[in-house]
Design an enzyme around this catalytic site. Structure first.
Site, short mmCIF file in Angstrom:
data_model
loop_
_atom_site.label_atom_id
_atom_site.label_comp_id
_atom_site.label_asym_id
_atom_site.label_seq_id
_atom_site.Cartn_x
_atom_site.Cartn_y
_atom_site.Cartn_z
N ARG A 1 0.63 -1.00 0.02
CA ARG A 1 -0.06 0.33 -0.09
C ARG A 1 0.76 1.42 0.19
O ARG A 1 0.35 2.12 -0.32
CB ARG A 1 -0.89 -0.02 1.49
CG ARG A 1 -1.71 -1.02 1.57
CD ARG A 1 -2.97 -0.66 2.56
NE ARG A 1 -2.51 -2.26 3.32
CZ ARG A 1 -2.77 -2.74 4.42
NH1 ARG A 1 -3.81 -1.64 4.65
NH2 ARG A 1 -2.68 -3.73 4.98
N GLY A 2 2.48 1.08 0.36
CA GLY A 2 3.33 2.66 0.30
C GLY A 2 3.13 3.02 -0.57
O GLY A 2 3.41 4.29 -0.34
N ASP B 1 7.33 2.36 -2.78
CA ASP B 1 8.02 3.16 -2.62
C ASP B 1 9.36 2.97 -2.05
O ASP B 1 9.77 4.53 -2.52
CB ASP B 1 6.46 3.24 -1.24
CG ASP B 1 6.24 1.62 -0.41
OD1 ASP B 1 7.23 1.05 -1.10
OD2 ASP B 1 6.19 1.69 0.91
N ASP C 1 14.71 -1.63 0.12
CA ASP C 1 15.88 -1.57 0.78
C ASP C 1 16.26 -3.40 0.54
O ASP C 1 17.39 -3.13 0.35
CB ASP C 1 13.63 -2.24 1.50
CG ASP C 1 14.72 -2.32 3.53
OD1 ASP C 1 15.74 -1.74 3.73
OD2 ASP C 1 14.58 -2.94 4.16
N LYS D 1 17.25 2.49 0.05
CA LYS D 1 17.89 2.66 1.00
C LYS D 1 19.76 1.37 0.93
O LYS D 1 19.30 0.31 1.04
CB LYS D 1 17.39 1.39 2.07
CG LYS D 1 16.79 2.85 2.80
CD LYS D 1 16.09 1.58 3.68
CE LYS D 1 14.78 2.28 5.24
NZ LYS D 1 14.55 1.31 6.43
N VAL E 1 11.76 4.68 8.34
CA VAL E 1 10.85 5.87 7.71
C VAL E 1 9.51 6.25 7.85
O VAL E 1 8.82 4.60 7.15
CB VAL E 1 11.50 6.59 6.63
CG1 VAL E 1 13.01 6.68 7.05
CG2 VAL E 1 11.51 5.52 5.44
N ASP F 1 4.22 2.94 6.48
CA ASP F 1 3.15 3.49 6.80
C ASP F 1 4.36 2.82 8.11
O ASP F 1 5.33 2.03 8.13
CB ASP F 1 1.91 2.21 7.47
CG ASP F 1 3.03 0.90 6.99
OD1 ASP F 1 3.37 0.86 6.15
OD2 ASP F 1 2.72 -0.13 7.66
N ARG G 1 0.65 6.83 7.46
CA ARG G 1 0.61 6.88 6.28
C ARG G 1 0.39 8.17 5.34
O ARG G 1 0.87 8.86 4.44
CB ARG G 1 -0.27 5.61 5.82
CG ARG G 1 0.38 4.00 5.38
CD ARG G 1 -0.42 3.46 4.92
NE ARG G 1 -0.48 1.80 5.13
CZ ARG G 1 0.40 1.51 4.70
NH1 ARG G 1 1.33 1.22 4.09
NH2 ARG G 1 0.07 0.44 5.14
P1 IMP Z 1 12.37 -5.29 0.76
O1 IMP Z 1 11.92 -6.15 0.26
O2 IMP Z 1 13.16 -5.60 1.87
O3 IMP Z 1 13.25 -4.74 -0.23
O4 IMP Z 1 11.53 -4.47 1.35
C1 IMP Z 1 10.58 -3.49 0.46
C2 IMP Z 1 8.89 -2.62 1.44
O5 IMP Z 1 9.13 -3.03 2.31
C3 IMP Z 1 8.66 -1.49 1.00
O6 IMP Z 1 8.39 -1.68 -0.12
C4 IMP Z 1 8.03 -1.60 2.25
O7 IMP Z 1 6.76 -1.71 2.03
C5 IMP Z 1 9.01 -1.86 3.53
N1 IMP Z 1 9.71 -0.98 3.95
C6 IMP Z 1 11.14 -0.84 3.95
N2 IMP Z 1 11.93 -0.43 4.59
C7 IMP Z 1 10.79 0.44 5.30
C8 IMP Z 1 10.66 1.44 5.97
O8 IMP Z 1 11.42 2.43 6.79
N3 IMP Z 1 9.51 1.60 6.42
C9 IMP Z 1 8.32 1.62 6.25
N4 IMP Z 1 8.00 0.08 5.38
C10 IMP Z 1 9.45 -0.49 5.06
MG MG Z 2 5.77 -1.99 -0.15
#
Ligand code: IMP
Ligand code: MG
Length: 179
Positions: free
Chosen positions: A45-46, A102, A105, A133, A155, A161, A167
């Site tokens: 949803r981000g 959004d 990570d 990040k 964040v 969120d 949000r």
């Molecule tokens: P990844 O699969 O580890 O790259 O995670 C990506 C998802 O994790 C993003 O779409 C966000 O929804 C969530 N996420 C990663 N970092 C944050 C943060 O700092 N705050 C909130 N949601 C995060």
């Molecule tokens: Mg996400």
């Protein structure tokens, strides 16, 4: 540690976000110039606030679709297993696609989504992420357009969120836990 008490330290102002979104939209419009209809796939949803602002600045006809993947739940830890909770409704074969996320990570979410969408043979497929990040990356993937590179902080705001809260904050802030 008790995770219920925290403050939010402003990291990126609403004004900076708006300026950056405008620039990104210009670059994306330039890249996809001439496409008859760009399919914008937002990851729920981000990305809902970002996709709303970004698409309103795009210069071409757009179709908006959404995909939802499994998230962190109520914790700040990344889950490595990515599941598709909701798929897009439209066909993307032979179409130009922009995936809007959004935050990148660890990269697992985007990696998984991109693999699935690519297997459906879109014409051109590009990725735009509001935040990146890079220090957290576990798989080799990067967005084609990035709003802001940020340090390894949790964040919230502008659609993003913590435990389904914040949000609706206009800016982006870092969560800091207090006693
Ligand atoms: P990844 O699969 O580890 O790259 O995670 C990506 C998802 O994790 C993003 O779409 C966000 O929804 C969530 N996420 C990663 N970092 C944050 C943060 O700092 N705050 C909130 N949601 C995060
Ligand atoms: Mg996400």
């Amino acid at each position: 540690m008790d995770h219920s008490n925290y403050v939010i330290d402003e990291m990126i102002s609403a004004k900076s976000i708006a300026a950056r979104v405008e620039t990104l939209a210009k670059e994306i419009s330039e890249y996809f110039k001439g496409t008859d209809k760009l399919v914008v796939v937002g990851l729920l949803r981000g990305s809902f606030v970002f996709i709303a602002d970004l698409t309103r600045e795009l210069d071409m006809p757009v179709e908006i679709d959404f995909m939802e993947t499994s998230s962190y739940g109520n914790s700040t830890e990344s889950s490595r297993e990515v599941r598709i909770l909701k798929d897009i409704r439209g066909e993307i074969e032979g179409r130009d696609v922009l995936v809007v996320e959004d935050i990148v990570d660890t990269g697992h979410t985007l990696n998984h989504v991109v693999k699935i969408l690519k297997s459906r043979n879109p014409a051109r497929m590009k990725i735009c992420a509001l935040l990146d990040k890079p220090s957290r990356r576990e798989v080799d993937i990067s967005a084609d357009w990035i709003g802001f590179e940020i340090p390894d902080k949790f964040v919230v705001g502008y659609g993003i969120d913590y435990a389904q809260r914040n949000r609706n904050l206009g800016h982006i802030g870092a969560v800091r836990f207090i006693e």
